[in-house]
Design a protein around this motif. Structure first.
Motif, mmCIF file in Angstrom:
data_model
loop_
_atom_site.group_PDB
_atom_site.id
_atom_site.type_symbol
_atom_site.label_atom_id
_atom_site.label_comp_id
_atom_site.label_asym_id
_atom_site.label_seq_id
_atom_site.Cartn_x
_atom_site.Cartn_y
_atom_site.Cartn_z
ATOM 1 N N PRO A 78 41.527 34.040 32.185
ATOM 2 C CA PRO A 78 41.795 35.242 32.965
ATOM 3 C C PRO A 78 43.154 35.838 32.601
ATOM 4 N N ILE A 79 43.256 37.153 32.739
ATOM 5 C CA ILE A 79 44.494 37.864 32.396
ATOM 6 C C ILE A 79 45.161 38.304 33.690
ATOM 7 N N LEU A 80 46.403 37.899 33.864
ATOM 8 C CA LEU A 80 47.139 38.244 35.076
ATOM 9 C C LEU A 80 47.839 39.583 34.908
ATOM 10 N N ARG A 81 48.046 40.286 36.036
ATOM 11 C CA ARG A 81 48.740 41.570 36.012
ATOM 12 C C ARG A 81 50.148 41.354 35.458
ATOM 13 N N GLY A 82 50.549 42.207 34.495
ATOM 14 C CA GLY A 82 51.872 42.089 33.872
ATOM 15 C C GLY A 82 51.837 41.359 32.542
ATOM 16 N N SER A 83 50.785 40.641 32.266
ATOM 17 C CA SER A 83 50.702 39.950 30.978
ATOM 18 C C SER A 83 50.031 40.856 29.948
ATOM 19 N N PRO A 84 50.262 40.605 28.659
ATOM 20 C CA PRO A 84 49.674 41.465 27.627
ATOM 21 C C PRO A 84 48.149 41.454 27.693
ATOM 22 N N GLY A 85 47.564 42.625 27.595
ATOM 23 C CA GLY A 85 46.119 42.741 27.604
ATOM 24 C C GLY A 85 45.533 43.098 28.960
ATOM 25 N N TYR A 86 46.347 43.066 30.010
ATOM 26 C CA TYR A 86 45.836 43.396 31.345
ATOM 27 C C TYR A 86 45.621 44.898 31.443
ATOM 28 N N ARG A 87 44.467 45.278 31.972
ATOM 29 C CA ARG A 87 44.174 46.684 32.278
ATOM 30 C C ARG A 87 43.442 46.703 33.604
ATOM 31 N N ALA A 88 43.648 47.773 34.347
ATOM 32 C CA ALA A 88 42.981 47.883 35.649
ATOM 33 C C ALA A 88 41.464 47.963 35.482
ATOM 34 N N GLN A 89 40.986 48.480 34.341
ATOM 35 C CA GLN A 89 39.540 48.580 34.127
ATOM 36 C C GLN A 89 38.894 47.205 34.007
ATOM 37 N N LEU A 90 39.665 46.192 33.605
ATOM 38 C CA LEU A 90 39.112 44.841 33.465
ATOM 39 C C LEU A 90 39.173 44.060 34.780
ATOM 40 N N ASP A 91 39.956 44.576 35.724
ATOM 41 C CA ASP A 91 40.097 43.903 37.019
ATOM 42 C C ASP A 91 39.070 44.491 37.987
ATOM 43 N N ALA A 92 37.979 43.797 38.163
ATOM 44 C CA ALA A 92 36.868 44.328 38.948
ATOM 45 C C ALA A 92 37.211 44.463 40.439
ATOM 46 N N ASP A 93 37.882 43.468 41.006
ATOM 47 C CA ASP A 93 38.142 43.508 42.455
ATOM 48 C C ASP A 93 39.563 43.948 42.802
ATOM 49 N N GLY A 94 40.411 44.240 41.809
ATOM 50 C CA GLY A 94 41.743 44.771 42.078
ATOM 51 C C GLY A 94 42.731 43.770 42.625
ATOM 52 N N ASP A 95 42.507 42.473 42.415
ATOM 53 C CA ASP A 95 43.417 41.470 42.954
ATOM 54 C C ASP A 95 44.517 41.068 41.975
ATOM 55 N N GLY A 96 44.586 41.706 40.810
ATOM 56 C CA GLY A 96 45.637 41.385 39.847
ATOM 57 C C GLY A 96 45.229 40.352 38.821
ATOM 58 N N ILE A 97 43.992 39.904 38.875
ATOM 59 C CA ILE A 97 43.484 38.956 37.891
ATOM 60 C C ILE A 97 42.275 39.593 37.220
ATOM 61 N N ALA A 98 42.440 39.908 35.941
ATOM 62 C CA ALA A 98 41.343 40.529 35.194
ATOM 63 C C ALA A 98 40.536 39.454 34.490
ATOM 64 N N CYS A 99 39.280 39.729 34.313
ATOM 65 C CA CYS A 99 38.356 38.834 33.593
ATOM 66 C C CYS A 99 38.314 37.445 34.222
ATOM 67 N N GLU A 100 38.115 37.444 35.519
ATOM 68 C CA GLU A 100 38.026 36.154 36.221
ATOM 69 C C GLU A 100 36.768 35.420 35.792
ATOM 70 N N ALA A 101 36.778 34.145 36.007
ATOM 71 C CA ALA A 101 35.611 33.348 35.650
ATOM 72 C C ALA A 101 34.407 33.831 36.452
ATOM 73 N N ILE A 102 33.271 33.849 35.822
ATOM 74 C CA ILE A 102 32.040 34.281 36.487
ATOM 75 C C ILE A 102 31.577 33.150 37.406
ATOM 76 N N PRO A 103 31.454 33.432 38.703
ATOM 77 C CA PRO A 103 31.029 32.356 39.599
ATOM 78 C C PRO A 103 29.576 31.971 39.313
#
Length: 111
Positions: A78-103
Motif C-alpha cells: 500500500p502507498i501512504l499519503r506523502g510517499s512517492p506514487g501516492y495519488r488521490a485517484q488510487l485512494d478509494a476510501d480517502g483514508d490516506g492509504i492508496a492501493c490497500e490490500a483487497i479484503p
C-alpha cells in the motif's frame, strides 16, 4: 630562339565517363564521412549511457502508477499519503492509504 614558340600544355577535356567516376568518388567520400561521424556520435552516446548512474536518475524521477495493479506489481502497495506514487485517484476510501490490500471474502461455512 627567334621563331620558336614556347611550349604550353593545353588542358585536357575529359570525357563523360571520367566525370561520372569523379562524381561517384566524391559521393562515396561524403557518405563515408557521414557514416564515420554518425558512428562516432553513436559511440559517444553509448559511453554516456553506460556511464550514467541510473539509480540516482531513477530517484529523481517522479513515481507514477497508472493503477493499483501496477503498484502491487512493483511491490509498492500500500502507498501512504506523502510517499512517492501516492495519488488521490488510487485512494478509494480517502483514508490516506492508496492501493490497500483487497479484503478476502469470508468463506461461508455450513453450520
Amino acid at each position: 630562339m627567334g621563331f620558336k614558340k614556347e611550349f604550353r600544355a593545353q588542358p585536357v577535356k575529359l570525357g563523360p565517363y571520367w566525370r561520372a567516376e569523379e562524381r561517384a568518388k566524391r559521393r562515396r567520400q561524403r557518405i563515408s564521412f557521414v557514416a564515420r561521424t554518425s558512428l562516432l556520435a553513436l559511440g559517444i552516446f553509448s559511453v554516456g549511457m553506460l556511464a550514467t548512474n541510473w539509480s540516482a536518475v531513477r530517484e529523481r524521477l517522479p513515481t507514477f502508477y497508472p493503477s493499483c495493479s501496477w503498484a502491487r506489481g512493483a511491490g509498492a502497495a500500500p502507498i501512504l499519503r506523502g510517499s512517492p506514487g501516492y495519488r488521490a485517484q488510487l485512494d478509494a476510501d480517502g483514508d490516506g492509504i492508496a492501493c490497500e490490500a483487497i479484503p478476502q471474502r469470508e468463506r461461508l461455512t455450513d453450520s
